[in-house]
Motif scaffolding. Structure first.
Motif, mmCIF file in Angstrom:
data_model
loop_
_atom_site.group_PDB
_atom_site.id
_atom_site.type_symbol
_atom_site.label_atom_id
_atom_site.label_comp_id
_atom_site.label_asym_id
_atom_site.label_seq_id
_atom_site.Cartn_x
_atom_site.Cartn_y
_atom_site.Cartn_z
ATOM 1 N N GLN A 38 0.782 -1.241 0.000
ATOM 2 C CA GLN A 38 0.000 0.000 0.000
ATOM 3 C C GLN A 38 0.808 1.282 0.000
ATOM 4 N N PHE A 39 2.132 1.157 0.045
ATOM 5 C CA PHE A 39 2.923 2.388 0.015
ATOM 6 C C PHE A 39 4.062 2.216 -0.988
ATOM 7 N N ALA A 40 4.701 3.321 -1.332
ATOM 8 C CA ALA A 40 5.918 3.255 -2.141
ATOM 9 C C ALA A 40 6.881 4.332 -1.681
ATOM 10 N N LEU A 41 8.154 4.027 -1.770
ATOM 11 C CA LEU A 41 9.204 5.002 -1.479
ATOM 12 C C LEU A 41 10.036 5.169 -2.735
ATOM 13 N N LEU A 42 10.159 6.405 -3.194
ATOM 14 C CA LEU A 42 11.018 6.668 -4.342
ATOM 15 C C LEU A 42 12.197 7.515 -3.875
ATOM 16 N N LEU A 95 3.061 1.138 -9.735
ATOM 17 C CA LEU A 95 2.447 -0.043 -10.362
ATOM 18 C C LEU A 95 1.402 -0.712 -9.485
ATOM 19 N N HIS A 96 1.679 -0.796 -8.205
ATOM 20 C CA HIS A 96 0.771 -1.518 -7.308
ATOM 21 C C HIS A 96 -0.278 -0.587 -6.691
ATOM 22 N N GLY A 97 -0.393 0.627 -7.237
ATOM 23 C CA GLY A 97 -1.423 1.546 -6.776
ATOM 24 C C GLY A 97 -1.322 1.905 -5.304
ATOM 25 N N PRO A 98 -0.149 2.363 -4.851
ATOM 26 C CA PRO A 98 0.014 2.665 -3.427
ATOM 27 C C PRO A 98 -0.901 3.799 -2.982
ATOM 28 N N ARG A 99 -1.363 3.723 -1.739
ATOM 29 C CA ARG A 99 -2.207 4.786 -1.186
ATOM 30 C C ARG A 99 -1.368 5.876 -0.547
ATOM 31 N N VAL A 100 -0.124 5.522 -0.227
ATOM 32 C CA VAL A 100 0.787 6.500 0.370
ATOM 33 C C VAL A 100 2.093 6.489 -0.401
ATOM 34 N N LEU A 101 2.565 7.697 -0.718
ATOM 35 C CA LEU A 101 3.798 7.820 -1.491
ATOM 36 C C LEU A 101 4.819 8.653 -0.735
ATOM 37 N N PHE A 102 6.011 8.116 -0.584
ATOM 38 C CA PHE A 102 7.108 8.890 -0.025
ATOM 39 C C PHE A 102 8.069 9.196 -1.175
ATOM 40 N N LEU A 103 8.189 10.473 -1.497
ATOM 41 C CA LEU A 103 9.027 10.854 -2.638
ATOM 42 C C LEU A 103 10.210 11.664 -2.143
ATOM 43 N N ASP A 104 11.392 11.107 -2.267
ATOM 44 C CA ASP A 104 12.588 11.775 -1.775
ATOM 45 C C ASP A 104 13.372 12.312 -2.971
ATOM 46 N N GLU A 105 13.280 13.590 -3.201
ATOM 47 C CA GLU A 105 13.976 14.260 -4.299
ATOM 48 C C GLU A 105 13.681 13.633 -5.669
ATOM 49 N N PRO A 106 12.404 13.516 -6.022
ATOM 50 C CA PRO A 106 12.094 12.861 -7.302
ATOM 51 C C PRO A 106 12.471 13.692 -8.522
ATOM 52 N N THR A 107 12.766 14.953 -8.326
ATOM 53 C CA THR A 107 13.076 15.781 -9.508
ATOM 54 C C THR A 107 14.537 16.228 -9.526
ATOM 55 N N ILE A 108 15.343 15.639 -8.654
ATOM 56 C CA ILE A 108 16.718 16.128 -8.540
ATOM 57 C C ILE A 108 17.503 15.927 -9.838
ATOM 58 N N GLY A 109 18.129 16.980 -10.286
ATOM 59 C CA GLY A 109 18.963 16.908 -11.480
ATOM 60 C C GLY A 109 18.197 16.883 -12.795
ATOM 61 N N LEU A 110 16.864 16.921 -12.737
ATOM 62 C CA LEU A 110 16.110 16.866 -13.989
ATOM 63 C C LEU A 110 16.119 18.215 -14.698
#
Ligand SMILES: Nc1ncnc2c1ncn2[C@@H]1O[C@H](COP(=O)(O)OP(=O)(O)O)[C@@H](O)[C@H]1O
Ligand SMILES: [Mg+2]
Length: 329
Positions: A101-105, A175-190
């Motif tokens: 139910q969650f994902a960490l990026l 992909l697994h449709g998480p209800r909670v998302l932890f996003l750690d610097e998802p745009t860094i360097g983009l």
């Protein structure tokens, strides 16, 4: 609007014990016998709550403890003390029900296989979660279109640009449709275009799925566009928790005053410095950073002294406020 509490953090603390290296041969020999350890408290008595569907910015200078907090909430690290529940689960107990139910990026790390085409790497990720292939394909199709990488699905992950890879990482996380998302610097360097695309995507995802998101980013544009609320941590402890707009009210002690005048260039720097810091001065414009409580007086004085065509009064950008708050460290 916001629903039930999804993330509940109470007194979370994490202390790392690290081996302290001393320079020099003598110290190295001594350390064979007796090792000196150093305690680093990365997260210190942190408490906050996040409700369903909230998009919260998690801010703080480098080394503040953001990643450590997110890793605990994702169950990758055990806390030294304190409690947390996410969707009712204690993350570090690593229940299968939580994992689904969650994902960490982690923007600085990758979870995709480099030697596979993106689509195959994503398919493998889907299999790990036990997602049926047809369902995974549908999700990949949908998300890759939204992120504008559908033409890149056959490219080897190692050959993707940083922006393309991050978008694939994002798809893998969802992909697994998480209800909670932890996003750690998802745009860094983009690059700026990819950053914008990822932002739009996240906003859309949060709005349509009511996914609860905790986001760290070095780019204030991300936070300003996505998060109403920010939690700021500094040296492991909560420094501020509230609306982003309040950060400006509370911590901005200056405003930017722009005077449009044909005499702008003739004003001496010394004279203007009495009113505030001169940020810009051209033929027709003088821009000053003025103490908040002096803004009106300064505008009056300038109106007396110059032929003023227009005046703008703006807030100092949040980015600058945050930099000032933590700049000295
Ligand atoms: N595995 C570890 N071992 C020892 N110290 C660590 C470890 N991970 C993080 N730290 C320390 O904890 C503090 C917080 O780090 P981190 O959570 O990565 O901060 P942020 O993500 O806010 O930049 C830093 O002082 C960092 O050096
Ligand atoms: Mg970090």
């Amino acid at each position: 609007m916001a629903g039930e509490t999804v993330i509940n953090v109470r007194g979370l603390t994490k202390t790392f014990r690290t081996f302290k290296k001393q320079p020099g041969l003598k110290a190295a020999l001594k350390s064979l016998v007796r090792r000196d350890y150093e305690q680093v408290t990365a997260v210190r008595d942190v408490s906050f709550e996040v409700r369903e569907g909230e998009f919260v910015g998690f801010l703080g200078p480098n080394g503040a403890g953001k990643t450590t907090t997110l890793k605990m909430l994702a169950g990758l690290l055990y806390p030294s003390s304190g409690e947390a529940t996410v969707l009712g689960f204690t993350p570090w107990e690593r229940a299968d029900g939580y994992r689904r139910q969650f994902a960490l990026l982690l923007g600085q790390k990758n979870q995709l296989w480099w030697d596979l085409p993106a689509s195959e790497s994503l398919a493998l990720n889907a299999r790990i979660y036990g997602i049926p292939a047809f369902e995974a394909q549908r999700t990949v199709g949908e998300l890759s279109q939204l992120l504008d990488v559908q033409k890149k699905l056959d490219v080897m992950v190692r050959e993707l640009s940083l922006g393309e890879r991050m978008k694939m990482e994002l798809i893998a996380s969802l992909l697994h449709g998480p209800r909670v998302l932890f996003l750690d610097e998802p745009t860094i360097g983009l690059d700026v275009v990819s950053q914008k695309k990822v932002r739009e995507f996240l906003r859309h995802h949060n709005a349509t799925r009511r996914t609860t998101i905790l986001l760290t980013s070095h780019y204030m544009a991300d936070i300003e566009e996505l998060c109403d609320r920010v939690v700021i941590i500094d040296r492991g402890a909560i420094f501020f928790d509230g609306r982003l707009a309040e950060v400006i009210d509370r911590f901005a002690d200056h405003k930017l005053v722009t005077i449009h005048s044909p005499e702008a260039a003739t004003c001496s720097k010394e004279h203007l410095a009495r009113y505030g810091e001169v940020v810009d001065q051209t033929e027709e414009v003088v821009k000053l950073k003025v103490k908040r409580d002096r803004v009106i007086a300064v505008c009056k004085a300038l109106l007396d002294e110059l032929t003023v065509k227009d005046i703008d009064i703006e807030e100092v950008p949040v980015e600058e406020i945050i930099r000032q708050l933590f700049g000295s460290r």
